[in-house]
Design a protein around this motif. Structure first.
Motif, PDB file in Angstrom:
ATOM      1  N   TYR A   1       0.869  -1.179   0.000  1.00  0.00           N
ATOM      2  CA  TYR A   1       0.000   0.000   0.000  1.00  0.00           C
ATOM      3  C   TYR A   1       0.899   1.220   0.000  1.00  0.00           C
ATOM      4  O   TYR A   1       1.867   1.289   0.771  1.00  0.00           O
TER       5      TYR A   1
ATOM      6  N   LEU B   1      -7.493   3.995   6.141  1.00  0.00           N
ATOM      7  CA  LEU B   1      -7.220   2.568   6.009  1.00  0.00           C
ATOM      8  C   LEU B   1      -8.172   1.766   6.888  1.00  0.00           C
ATOM      9  O   LEU B   1      -8.412   2.117   8.045  1.00  0.00           O
TER      10      LEU B   1
ATOM     11  N   LEU C   1       3.257  -0.936   4.282  1.00  0.00           N
ATOM     12  CA  LEU C   1       2.559   0.345   4.233  1.00  0.00           C
ATOM     13  C   LEU C   1       3.615   1.414   3.997  1.00  0.00           C
ATOM     14  O   LEU C   1       4.425   1.699   4.884  1.00  0.00           O
TER      15      LEU C   1
ATOM     16  N   CYS D   1      -0.940  -5.062  -5.174  1.00  0.00           N
ATOM     17  CA  CYS D   1      -1.043  -3.728  -4.582  1.00  0.00           C
ATOM     18  C   CYS D   1      -2.439  -3.535  -4.007  1.00  0.00           C
ATOM     19  O   CYS D   1      -3.431  -4.023  -4.567  1.00  0.00           O
ATOM     20  N   LEU D   2      -2.495  -2.818  -2.901  1.00  0.00           N
ATOM     21  CA  LEU D   2      -3.696  -2.769  -2.075  1.00  0.00           C
ATOM     22  C   LEU D   2      -4.261  -1.359  -1.954  1.00  0.00           C
ATOM     23  O   LEU D   2      -3.511  -0.386  -1.834  1.00  0.00           O
ATOM     24  N   VAL D   3      -5.599  -1.278  -1.956  1.00  0.00           N
ATOM     25  CA  VAL D   3      -6.303  -0.041  -1.596  1.00  0.00           C
ATOM     26  C   VAL D   3      -7.362  -0.427  -0.562  1.00  0.00           C
ATOM     27  O   VAL D   3      -8.559  -0.495  -0.860  1.00  0.00           O
TER      28      VAL D   3
ATOM     29  N   HIS E   1      -9.278   0.825   1.720  1.00  0.00           N
ATOM     30  CA  HIS E   1      -9.880   2.011   2.313  1.00  0.00           C
ATOM     31  C   HIS E   1     -11.202   1.688   3.006  1.00  0.00           C
ATOM     32  O   HIS E   1     -11.939   0.782   2.587  1.00  0.00           O
TER      33      HIS E   1
ATOM     34  N   LYS F   1      -2.562   6.340  -6.190  1.00  0.00           N
ATOM     35  CA  LYS F   1      -1.882   5.055  -6.055  1.00  0.00           C
ATOM     36  C   LYS F   1      -2.412   4.019  -7.032  1.00  0.00           C
ATOM     37  O   LYS F   1      -1.651   3.195  -7.550  1.00  0.00           O
TER      38      LYS F   1
ATOM     39  N   TYR G   1      -0.120   1.898  -9.410  1.00  0.00           N
ATOM     40  CA  TYR G   1      -0.095   0.437  -9.336  1.00  0.00           C
ATOM     41  C   TYR G   1      -0.251  -0.180 -10.730  1.00  0.00           C
ATOM     42  O   TYR G   1       0.474  -1.105 -11.110  1.00  0.00           O
TER      43      TYR G   1
ATOM     44  N   ALA H   1      -8.967  -3.586  -4.345  1.00  0.00           N
ATOM     45  CA  ALA H   1      -9.360  -2.290  -3.791  1.00  0.00           C
ATOM     46  C   ALA H   1     -10.761  -2.364  -3.221  1.00  0.00           C
ATOM     47  O   ALA H   1     -11.624  -3.084  -3.742  1.00  0.00           O
TER      48      ALA H   1
END
Length: 300
Positions: free
Chosen positions: A142, A150, A167, A207-209, A211, A224, A228, A237
């Protein structure tokens, strides 16, 4: 000019300050020999309250919904008054999401202009040496401000599917430290320059989102995500409106299903090189600047 977070300002004082600021900009434009210049401003208070008599058009560029930003909560009413004024004055609005445009309800022309990427930074090949070799794979990454946007639930559900979750970015509050204390495979890394950031993202397995769903995140165009995808990485995500149509490869998820969908993203794997380069070309900052200037300089 910026707000002082310690003491919410009075609207009448802001109007006086920004009218004066607008007149100063007009004088500077004339001194520079500009004829009928167009003004683009990222400051909603400047757009709303400035004296813009020297400009042929004024475009407010909204990169966040400041009225919903947790870091500016003391000024929510001020920002809402600014949005109302932007609408009443018929100013042009370019925003990173349709949600921001809807919240402003502009009477003038508007356009969604999301975030983009720099091909010179993101268009190259992955680094020859793995910058993440010290971490156990598979690795989830992330990038961005680490704060209350987050979801602890999403990350806790994702953690068993990764050897490491990194992170990467500035700490907006203690969210990252709490997550790293609670989840043994979550690690904090500091902010990086663009070259090192690109190398780190390219080395990620997913890759992470992760939220939370909030008024703020529902209006974001997460930079991001574009980075990504420019790196060719699979992405999982939280299902938020501005993310849904960026690219069909993104695995959208609830926070409750974030672990299961992280596994789906891992299985999906990276974009092929032709698709990665096509995404970069179609989402470059040059494309975004052209869209902004087209709105600002049009005769509508």
């Amino acid at each position: 000019m910026r707000l002082r977070r310690s003491d919410p300002p009075r609207l009448d004082s802001l109007r006086v300050s920004y009218r004066a600021y607008g007149r100063r900009l007009t004088r500077e434009a004339l001194r520079a020999g500009m004829q009928a210049p167009a003004l683009l401003t990222y400051n909603p208070l400047h757009a709303a309250f400035g004296d813009h008599g020297g400009f042929r058009s004024v475009t407010y560029v909204g990169r966040d919904d400041w009225s919903a930003h947790h870091g500016h909560s003391a000024f929510a009413e001020v920002y809402q008054a600014a949005y109302d004024s932007i609408s009443d004055r018929g100013l042009r609005v370019a925003a990173v999401s349709q949600q921001i445009i809807d919240r402003i309800s502009p009477r003038g022309p508007s356009r969604v202009v999301p975030n983009g990427v720099d091909p010179q930074v993101w268009g190259g090949p992955p680094p020859a040496q793995d910058p993440l070799e010290a971490f156990l794979r598979p690795i989830g990454v992330y990038t961005g401000t680490v704060d209350e946007r987050l979801s602890a639930t999403a990350l806790a559900n994702a953690a068993p599917h990764f050897g490491s979750i990194l992170l990467v970015g500035p700490e907006g509050d203690d969210t990252g430290r709490r997550l790293a204390t609670t989840l043994s495979n979550v690690h904090m890394l500091p902010s990086m320059d663009q070259t090192r950031l690109a190398a780190t993202v390219m080395a990620a397995d997913v890759c992470l989102v992760p939220h939370v769903v909030s008024a703020l995140t529902e209006a974001m165009s997460p930079l991001k995500v574009y980075e990504y995808l420019a790196a060719g990485r699979p992405v999982v995500a939280t299902d938020l409106p501005p993310i849904r149509h960026i690219h069909p490869s993104i695995v959208l998820s609830s926070v409750e299903q974030f672990g299961q969908n992280s596994a789906h993203a891992l299985a999906r794997g990276p974009l092929d090189e032709d698709e990665r380069q096509r995404f970069i070309d179609e989402n470059s900052w040059a494309q975004r600047c052209d869209a902004l200037l087209d709105l600002a300089l049009s005769h509508d």
